[in-house]
Design a protein around this motif. Structure first.
Motif, PDB file in Angstrom:
ATOM      1  N   LYS A  93      18.508   1.462   0.437  1.00  0.00           N
ATOM      2  CA  LYS A  93      18.433   0.008   0.589  1.00  0.00           C
ATOM      3  C   LYS A  93      17.482  -0.546  -0.476  1.00  0.00           C
ATOM      4  N   PRO A  94      17.629  -1.814  -0.797  1.00  0.00           N
ATOM      5  CA  PRO A  94      16.693  -2.409  -1.778  1.00  0.00           C
ATOM      6  C   PRO A  94      15.231  -2.253  -1.379  1.00  0.00           C
ATOM      7  N   GLU A  95      14.947  -2.271  -0.085  1.00  0.00           N
ATOM      8  CA  GLU A  95      13.559  -2.130   0.363  1.00  0.00           C
ATOM      9  C   GLU A  95      13.004  -0.724   0.170  1.00  0.00           C
ATOM     10  N   ASP A  96      13.844   0.219  -0.232  1.00  0.00           N
ATOM     11  CA  ASP A  96      13.376   1.568  -0.567  1.00  0.00           C
ATOM     12  C   ASP A  96      12.836   1.629  -1.998  1.00  0.00           C
ATOM     13  N   THR A  97      12.985   0.555  -2.739  1.00  0.00           N
ATOM     14  CA  THR A  97      12.480   0.516  -4.116  1.00  0.00           C
ATOM     15  C   THR A  97      10.976   0.717  -4.138  1.00  0.00           C
ATOM     16  N   ALA A  98      10.522   1.706  -4.894  1.00  0.00           N
ATOM     17  CA  ALA A  98       9.101   2.053  -4.929  1.00  0.00           C
ATOM     18  C   ALA A  98       8.895   3.195  -5.923  1.00  0.00           C
ATOM     19  N   VAL A  99       7.632   3.460  -6.198  1.00  0.00           N
ATOM     20  CA  VAL A  99       7.268   4.701  -6.870  1.00  0.00           C
ATOM     21  C   VAL A  99       7.030   5.743  -5.780  1.00  0.00           C
ATOM     22  N   TYR A 100       7.687   6.871  -5.904  1.00  0.00           N
ATOM     23  CA  TYR A 100       7.594   7.935  -4.908  1.00  0.00           C
ATOM     24  C   TYR A 100       6.695   9.052  -5.445  1.00  0.00           C
ATOM     25  N   GLN A 129       0.839  -1.190   0.000  1.00  0.00           N
ATOM     26  CA  GLN A 129       0.000   0.000   0.000  1.00  0.00           C
ATOM     27  C   GLN A 129       0.877   1.244   0.000  1.00  0.00           C
ATOM     28  N   ARG A 130       0.309   2.345  -0.448  1.00  0.00           N
ATOM     29  CA  ARG A 130       1.038   3.600  -0.409  1.00  0.00           C
ATOM     30  C   ARG A 130       1.231   4.010   1.046  1.00  0.00           C
ATOM     31  N   GLU A 131       2.455   4.460   1.365  1.00  0.00           N
ATOM     32  CA  GLU A 131       2.774   4.814   2.744  1.00  0.00           C
ATOM     33  C   GLU A 131       3.485   6.158   2.799  1.00  0.00           C
ATOM     34  N   LEU A 132       3.327   6.806   3.943  1.00  0.00           N
ATOM     35  CA  LEU A 132       4.019   8.079   4.170  1.00  0.00           C
ATOM     36  C   LEU A 132       5.505   7.819   4.368  1.00  0.00           C
ATOM     37  N   VAL A 133       6.324   8.621   3.711  1.00  0.00           N
ATOM     38  CA  VAL A 133       7.778   8.562   3.895  1.00  0.00           C
ATOM     39  C   VAL A 133       8.229   9.724   4.777  1.00  0.00           C
ATOM     40  N   ALA A 134       7.830  10.930   4.407  1.00  0.00           N
ATOM     41  CA  ALA A 134       8.236  12.117   5.153  1.00  0.00           C
ATOM     42  C   ALA A 134       7.250  13.235   4.862  1.00  0.00           C
ATOM     43  N   ARG A 135       7.101  14.116   5.835  1.00  0.00           N
ATOM     44  CA  ARG A 135       6.137  15.210   5.703  1.00  0.00           C
ATOM     45  C   ARG A 135       6.722  16.456   6.345  1.00  0.00           C
ATOM     46  N   ILE A 136       6.402  17.602   5.772  1.00  0.00           N
ATOM     47  CA  ILE A 136       6.842  18.877   6.326  1.00  0.00           C
ATOM     48  C   ILE A 136       5.645  19.822   6.316  1.00  0.00           C
ATOM     49  N   THR A 137       5.424  20.504   7.451  1.00  0.00           N
ATOM     50  CA  THR A 137       4.313  21.436   7.542  1.00  0.00           C
ATOM     51  C   THR A 137       4.726  22.812   7.020  1.00  0.00           C
ATOM     52  N   VAL A 138       3.758  23.679   6.858  1.00  0.00           N
ATOM     53  CA  VAL A 138       4.084  25.036   6.410  1.00  0.00           C
ATOM     54  C   VAL A 138       4.917  25.764   7.447  1.00  0.00           C
ATOM     55  N   GLY A 139       4.840  25.305   8.699  1.00  0.00           N
ATOM     56  CA  GLY A 139       5.669  25.895   9.741  1.00  0.00           C
ATOM     57  C   GLY A 139       7.067  25.323   9.800  1.00  0.00           C
ATOM     58  N   GLY A 140       7.317  24.277   9.001  1.00  0.00           N
ATOM     59  CA  GLY A 140       8.664  23.711   8.947  1.00  0.00           C
ATOM     60  C   GLY A 140       8.867  22.461   9.786  1.00  0.00           C
ATOM     61  N   SER A 141       7.851  22.030  10.510  1.00  0.00           N
ATOM     62  CA  SER A 141       7.989  20.803  11.291  1.00  0.00           C
ATOM     63  C   SER A 141       8.003  19.597  10.364  1.00  0.00           C
ATOM     64  N   THR A 142       8.793  18.607  10.747  1.00  0.00           N
ATOM     65  CA  THR A 142       8.933  17.423   9.902  1.00  0.00           C
ATOM     66  C   THR A 142       8.640  16.152  10.691  1.00  0.00           C
ATOM     67  N   ASN A 143       8.219  15.140   9.991  1.00  0.00           N
ATOM     68  CA  ASN A 143       8.164  13.813  10.586  1.00  0.00           C
ATOM     69  C   ASN A 143       8.448  12.778   9.498  1.00  0.00           C
ATOM     70  N   TYR A 144       8.983  11.647   9.936  1.00  0.00           N
ATOM     71  CA  TYR A 144       9.472  10.625   9.024  1.00  0.00           C
ATOM     72  C   TYR A 144       8.951   9.249   9.429  1.00  0.00           C
TER      73      TYR A 144
END
Length: 115
Positions: free
Chosen positions: A86-93, A44-59
């Protein structure tokens, strides 16, 4: 009409690096956060990383310490620096802009990590 266009994907060996870019065309109002998602074969499609307009990040735990998300607020572009791949990073981003209204998604860019 707003479009998100990803670039920077490709084939890389284990331990290598890639930098993805997501360019937004047009003006996008009401953005709350911007992020990178991925979908590997059979997954399934999964979140990798996100950044808010305020600059906060999560991974995602699987990429912490290896991937870095950043943005150019003046252009509404976001980036994903991917190191120690890593090979497990193989995906469509895919990039995604969440907003007060319908979200925007890019068309995706393939990342393949060979072992």
């Amino acid at each position: 009409q707003v479009q998100l266009v990803e670039s920077g994907g490709g084939l890389v060996q284990t331990g290598g690096s890639l930098r993805l870019s997501c360019a937004a065309s047009g003006t996008i109002a009401g953005i709350t956060d911007m992020g990178w998602y991925r979908q590997g074969p059979g997954n399934q499609r999964e979140l990798v990383a996100r950044i808010t307009v305020g600059g906060s990040t999560n991974y995602a735990d699987s990429v912490k310490g290896r991937f870095t998300i950043s943005r150019d607020a003046s252009k509404n572009w976001i980036y994903l620096q991917m190191d120690s791949l890593k090979p497990e990073d193989t995906a469509v981003y895919y990039c995604r802009f969440r907003r007060l209204g319908p979200d925007y998604w890019g068309q995706g860019t393939q990342v393949t990590v060979s072992s």
